[in-house]
Design a protein around this motif. Structure first.
Motif, PDB file in Angstrom:
ATOM      1  N   ILE A  15      64.462  65.933  35.252  1.00 56.08           N
ATOM      2  CA  ILE A  15      64.796  67.082  36.087  1.00 56.08           C
ATOM      3  C   ILE A  15      65.149  66.607  37.482  1.00 56.08           C
ATOM      4  N   ALA A  16      66.113  67.251  38.097  1.00 51.73           N
ATOM      5  CA  ALA A  16      66.513  66.934  39.472  1.00 51.73           C
ATOM      6  C   ALA A  16      66.694  68.241  40.237  1.00 51.73           C
ATOM      7  N   ILE A  17      66.034  68.349  41.368  1.00 49.36           N
ATOM      8  CA  ILE A  17      66.077  69.572  42.154  1.00 49.36           C
ATOM      9  C   ILE A  17      66.640  69.256  43.530  1.00 49.36           C
ATOM     10  N   SER A  18      67.605  70.022  43.976  1.00 46.51           N
ATOM     11  CA  SER A  18      68.172  69.850  45.306  1.00 46.51           C
ATOM     12  C   SER A  18      67.089  70.129  46.354  1.00 46.51           C
ATOM     13  N   LEU A  19      66.862  69.162  47.241  1.00 44.30           N
ATOM     14  CA  LEU A  19      65.855  69.340  48.297  1.00 44.30           C
ATOM     15  C   LEU A  19      66.270  70.461  49.236  1.00 44.30           C
ATOM     16  N   ARG A  20      67.543  70.592  49.454  1.00 45.63           N
ATOM     17  CA  ARG A  20      68.054  71.664  50.321  1.00 45.63           C
ATOM     18  C   ARG A  20      67.731  73.035  49.746  1.00 45.63           C
ATOM     19  N   LYS A  21      67.979  73.206  48.450  1.00 49.43           N
ATOM     20  CA  LYS A  21      67.700  74.500  47.813  1.00 49.43           C
ATOM     21  C   LYS A  21      66.200  74.783  47.785  1.00 49.43           C
ATOM     22  N   PHE A 237      68.251  66.320  55.098  1.00 50.50           N
ATOM     23  CA  PHE A 237      68.449  65.906  53.699  1.00 50.50           C
ATOM     24  C   PHE A 237      69.419  66.874  53.013  1.00 50.50           C
ATOM     25  N   PRO A 238      70.689  66.870  53.410  1.00 51.28           N
ATOM     26  CA  PRO A 238      71.637  67.864  52.879  1.00 51.28           C
ATOM     27  C   PRO A 238      72.032  67.656  51.420  1.00 51.28           C
ATOM     28  N   LYS A 239      71.980  66.407  50.933  1.00 48.75           N
ATOM     29  CA  LYS A 239      72.439  66.120  49.577  1.00 48.75           C
ATOM     30  C   LYS A 239      71.372  65.487  48.699  1.00 48.75           C
ATOM     31  N   GLU A 240      70.210  65.182  49.276  1.00 50.40           N
ATOM     32  CA  GLU A 240      69.154  64.507  48.521  1.00 50.40           C
ATOM     33  C   GLU A 240      68.566  65.421  47.450  1.00 50.40           C
ATOM     34  N   GLN A 241      67.981  64.768  46.431  1.00 50.24           N
ATOM     35  CA  GLN A 241      67.380  65.494  45.320  1.00 50.24           C
ATOM     36  C   GLN A 241      66.000  64.938  45.002  1.00 50.24           C
TER      37      GLN A 241
END
Length: 261
Positions: A15-21, A237-241
């Motif tokens: 699983i990968a979750i966008s830190l921004r979201k 962290f705009p693109k980190e996950q």
């Protein structure tokens, strides 16, 4: 959010979750709940939310008032329970982020100073989260004296965390796009805190009309500045996950196999 496999059982992303979201959802939870508590309290329970120590004229209820009445208190407590986990996770992400930057710095004096600020910043962040739990689950209606002391602890830990985070940013990442916003939000929170203390004393000691309303206004500004300060993570962290996987030893490997969200 996307799930990708790396072709073998040894290298997999579950699983990968966008830190921004995640950050936007985390901040939206208390913000939306505060609005719901305020609107429903103002419409259906005006006598309860406007009750004050001096019983003077009041038009704006405090956050404690709108989240301390029933059934709003239960919604607020559930929201904070959901809010705390991601907050602790984001605090750890920030710690690791600055730790890796400091590890690469060769200037010993700068590294020592930065490390001290980083440790202080991390634990102040944890203290802020802990005191937020305290003021949430021990309401002013149930135990005012304890609630008041924990609220003071929250204000102190929040302001000192903001100040430490700004100092750490200016020392280690002076060009970060979020730094100017953090500085502005810290100053806003500091000025509002001074107003909060002044109007509280006017209400508590002199029982001035509308003093508690001004106190409440300062409280809402502080809460908004606090949320704004924490939501600046989307700039850092705009693109980190956040990734849960197997056999991914480096961040570069994770970045290679992940597709943009």
């Amino acid at each position: 959010m996307e799930l990708n496999n790396v072709g073998s059982n040894k290298n997999s992303i579950y699983i990968a979750i966008s830190l921004r979201k995640l950050c936007l959802v985390t901040v939206s939870l208390p913000l939306v709940t505060l609005l719901v508590c305020f609107i429903t309290g103002y419409i259906f329970q005006q006598d309860d939310i406007h009750e004050t120590h001096c019983r003077v004229y009041n038009v704006l209820p405090s956050i404690s008032a709108i989240t301390g009445i029933s059934p709003q208190r239960y919604l607020w407590r559930v929201t904070i329970a959901l809010h705390i986990g991601p907050r602790l996770l984001i605090a750890s992400v920030y710690y690791s982020y600055y730790y890796n930057i400091l590890k690469a710095i060769e200037d010993v004096t700068l590294k020592i100073k930065g490390s001290r600020l980083l440790n202080l910043c991390y634990w102040l962040n944890i203290a802020e989260v802990a005191t937020l739990c305290g003021v949430t689950y021990i309401s002013n209606r149930e135990n005012y004296s304890v609630h008041e002391k924990i609220f003071i602890g929250f204000m102190i830990s929040s302001l000192t965390y903001m100040l430490t985070a700004v100092r750490l940013g200016r020392l280690v990442t002076p060009d970060a796009p979020s730094l100017q916003y953090k500085q502005a939000l810290f100053v806003t929170s500091l000025i509002s805190t001074i107003g909060l203390i002044v109007f509280f004393l006017k209400h508590r000691l002199l029982c001035h009309d509308l003093a508690f309303s001004w106190f409440s206004l300062c409280e809402y500004v502080i809460a908004s500045a606090n949320m704004g300060f924490h939501v600046t993570v989307v700039l850092d962290f705009p693109k980190e996950q956040l990734v849960v996987g197997n056999g991914l030893p480096t961040i570069k490997a994770v970045s290679y196999v992940m597709q943009p969200l």
